[in-house]
Enzyme design. Structure first.
Site, mmCIF file in Angstrom:
data_model
loop_
_atom_site.group_PDB
_atom_site.id
_atom_site.type_symbol
_atom_site.label_atom_id
_atom_site.label_comp_id
_atom_site.label_asym_id
_atom_site.label_seq_id
_atom_site.Cartn_x
_atom_site.Cartn_y
_atom_site.Cartn_z
ATOM 1 N N TYR A 285 -2.409 -58.165 -5.933
ATOM 2 C CA TYR A 285 -1.242 -57.541 -6.566
ATOM 3 C C TYR A 285 -1.180 -57.843 -8.063
ATOM 4 O O TYR A 285 -0.099 -58.008 -8.617
ATOM 5 C CB TYR A 285 0.055 -57.953 -5.852
ATOM 6 C CG TYR A 285 0.032 -57.576 -4.389
ATOM 7 C CD1 TYR A 285 0.083 -56.236 -4.012
ATOM 8 C CD2 TYR A 285 -0.099 -58.532 -3.392
ATOM 9 C CE1 TYR A 285 0.018 -55.876 -2.676
ATOM 10 C CE2 TYR A 285 -0.158 -58.176 -2.050
ATOM 11 C CZ TYR A 285 -0.098 -56.842 -1.701
ATOM 12 O OH TYR A 285 -0.167 -56.482 -0.388
ATOM 13 N N TYR B 75 8.814 -59.980 -9.706
ATOM 14 C CA TYR B 75 9.393 -60.791 -8.624
ATOM 15 C C TYR B 75 9.752 -62.201 -9.077
ATOM 16 O O TYR B 75 9.988 -63.067 -8.226
ATOM 17 C CB TYR B 75 8.388 -60.957 -7.462
ATOM 18 C CG TYR B 75 7.627 -59.747 -7.018
ATOM 19 C CD1 TYR B 75 8.282 -58.675 -6.415
ATOM 20 C CD2 TYR B 75 6.250 -59.697 -7.152
ATOM 21 C CE1 TYR B 75 7.559 -57.582 -5.971
ATOM 22 C CE2 TYR B 75 5.523 -58.600 -6.705
ATOM 23 C CZ TYR B 75 6.186 -57.540 -6.112
ATOM 24 O OH TYR B 75 5.469 -56.467 -5.668
ATOM 25 N N CYS C 117 6.234 -55.624 -25.685
ATOM 26 C CA CYS C 117 7.561 -55.636 -26.302
ATOM 27 C C CYS C 117 8.666 -55.547 -25.255
ATOM 28 O O CYS C 117 9.364 -54.534 -25.130
ATOM 29 C CB CYS C 117 7.668 -54.484 -27.288
ATOM 30 S SG CYS C 117 6.358 -54.582 -28.494
ATOM 31 N N GLY D 51 -3.651 -58.592 3.401
ATOM 32 C CA GLY D 51 -4.028 -58.219 2.040
ATOM 33 C C GLY D 51 -4.122 -59.466 1.174
ATOM 34 O O GLY D 51 -5.194 -60.028 0.962
ATOM 35 N N ARG D 52 -2.952 -59.926 0.742
ATOM 36 C CA ARG D 52 -2.868 -61.071 -0.163
ATOM 37 C C ARG D 52 -3.681 -62.282 0.307
ATOM 38 O O ARG D 52 -4.377 -62.922 -0.480
ATOM 39 C CB ARG D 52 -1.400 -61.493 -0.298
ATOM 40 C CG ARG D 52 -1.150 -62.594 -1.298
ATOM 41 C CD ARG D 52 0.285 -63.155 -1.157
ATOM 42 N NE ARG D 52 1.270 -62.121 -1.028
ATOM 43 C CZ ARG D 52 1.911 -61.550 -2.063
ATOM 44 N NH1 ARG D 52 1.697 -61.974 -3.283
ATOM 45 N NH2 ARG D 52 2.792 -60.585 -1.846
ATOM 46 N N ARG E 30 3.394 -59.589 -11.594
ATOM 47 C CA ARG E 30 4.190 -60.285 -10.583
ATOM 48 C C ARG E 30 5.319 -61.152 -11.158
ATOM 49 O O ARG E 30 6.426 -61.133 -10.599
ATOM 50 C CB ARG E 30 3.289 -61.096 -9.646
ATOM 51 C CG ARG E 30 2.298 -60.219 -8.864
ATOM 52 C CD ARG E 30 1.514 -61.001 -7.818
ATOM 53 N NE ARG E 30 2.384 -61.507 -6.790
ATOM 54 C CZ ARG E 30 2.789 -62.760 -6.696
ATOM 55 N NH1 ARG E 30 2.374 -63.673 -7.539
ATOM 56 N NH2 ARG E 30 3.617 -63.108 -5.742
#
Ligand SMILES: *Cc1c(COP(=O)(O)O)cnc(C)c1O
Length: 423
Positions: A379, A324, A351, A283-284, A320
């Site tokens: 992602y 993470y 916020c 994927g990535r 992301r």
């Protein structure tokens, strides 16, 4: 100047270009925040895998949760990829871009009966089953519909991919796959269930893996299992090694796909399984470095402890960092040469204190400047939300000197559609 890992994104004549086009011009035309993808970059990443598998029976199934926009899927469908899906929604997206159903494989720990029935109806290539309970349900659903479901069992090889805990999936205490010790029993059960036809075995150990050793370890363990399963009389047509290869976000270079696979294939051959159809689910590594997010600086807010650079993209567009603590390079689209840099935390308008895109970045910027958040192809848009009732960005696919708008910017009316006032 070209950033490592991003050869299709380069600064020429004082400003960032994607392939032949100026990013500033795309931002002027389509507004910000804006995702911009390079088709050539996606195809270059794909060709590294294709080189690695030259002369082999193999199938590359793009794990579309990394970026499931139709215009992106179309690039991979036209290049002959299959698709790894994790929901009924993703199935409809793959079908919408004309992917042959037989080239679709269905992963995920929580497939519903309705999703199974639809996938059986269209005739997908394989269900990657993640639990013994799922085997029973799938067999039942298939029998009810007069079909036989092609299955592979996702095994959990219990290897440490040495990546962020939220994106490691092949350890014993992860929810994914069937434990090593239970695999043979699960295969024997699958072979006797009336609605199932065993076709393969699969594993997927995690994401953003930057080292080849977890792959080497996983392959040995999977092949140990293949030996046991075949000794029990169950023949496996394909072996699927999942996805997970990392990309360069911050100067940590993962192995190149073709080099990694030449090592893995050598082991596969040495152990006598070189004749099996090979499948992978990247994927990535196919899309991550093929995209950027372009954002405009709204305000500079100097402080005693920190300076903030407030931009119009936020955690809802680029989740992301908040999720993470991931690093994305953030660079000016038109660098101000000779201007003094200061250290900024680049933050969005949402916020939440967790709404940051980058910390302690050296930047020479003014309000109105454009910044490019790099490595934003995977992602990001597929995880984007409407938190704070923010419309999701537009997306542009660049192909040489042509820009295709592949997703319009959402309107606020889109966000309120389906809601009802109480009367
Ligand atoms: C997410 C996922 C992939 C792709 O992972 P990447 O790190 O993006 O390559 C492949 N297979 C399965 C089962 C997945 O869940």
């Amino acid at each position: 100047m070209t950033t490592p890992g991003h050869p299709h994104f380069a600064w020429r004549d004082g400003e960032l270009h994607v392939e032949q086009l100026r990013v500033s011009e795309l931002a002027r035309r389509h507004g910000t925040p804006l995702f911009v993808y390079s088709k050539a970059s996606m195809l270059a990443s794909l060709s590294a895998y294709q080189r690695g598998f030259a002369g082999r029976k193999s199938k590359i199934c793009y794990a579309m949760k990394a970026n499931s926009s139709l215009g992106v899927l179309q690039v991979f469908a036209q290049a002959g990829c299959g698709f790894d899906i994790v929901s009924g929604g993703e199935l409809e997206r793959a079908l919408a871009v004309g992917a042959p159903a037989r080239d679709i494989i269905f992963s995920g720990v929580g497939k519903t009966r309705a999703e199974m029935a639809r996938a059986l109806e269209v005739g997908i290539g394989c269900f990657n089953v993640e639990s013994e309970a799922e085997l029973e349900v799938l067999s039942e659903v298939a029998s009810t519909h007069g079909r036989t479901a092609p299955v592979s069992i996702r095994v959990n090889p219990n290897v440490d991919p040495k990546t962020h805990p939220y994106i490691s999936t092949g350890l014993k205490d992860n929810k994914f796959g069937i434990a090593h010790e239970r695999t043979l029993a699960a295969y024997c059960r699958a072979a006797e269930l009336p609605g199932l036809r065993v076709v393969g075995i699969d594993c997927h150990i995690g994401s953003q893996i930057t080292d080849s050793s977890p792959y080497m370890d996983a392959m040995e363990r999977v092949l140990d299992l293949v030996e046991g399963i075949e000794a029990a009389g169950i023949r496996l047509q394909h072996i699927d090694f999942g996805g997970g290869l990392g990309i360069d976000y911050q100067g940590v270079l993962p192995p190149a796909a073709d080099q990694l696979w030449s090592r893995l294939l050598a082991r596969l051959d040495a152990r006598g399984y070189g004749d099996r159809e090979l499948m992978i689910e990247p994927g990535r590594s196919l899309v991550g470095n093929a995209g950027i997010c372009v954002t405009e600086v709204l305000y500079l807010k100097p402080g005693e402890q920190k300076n903030f650079c407030i931009v119009d993209a936020a955690m809802n567009d680029l989740p992301r960092p908040a999720m993470y603590e991931a690093y994305h390079a953030i660079l000016p689209v038109k660098p101000r040469s000779g201007a003094d840099e200061s250290s900024y935390d680049v933050v969005g308008p949402v916020c939440e204190s967790g709404d940051w895109l980058g910390r302690n970045r050296q930047l020479a910027v003014q309000p109105g400047d454009l910044l490019a958040v790099l490595s934003a192809g995977a992602y990001c848009m597929s995880m984007a939300s409407n938190y704070n009732t923010r419309s999701r960005p537009a997306e542009v696919l660049v192909d040489g000197d042509r820009a295709h708008l592949i997703r319009e910017r959402e309107q606020v009316s889109d966000l309120m559609r389906g809601e009802r006032l109480v009367r």
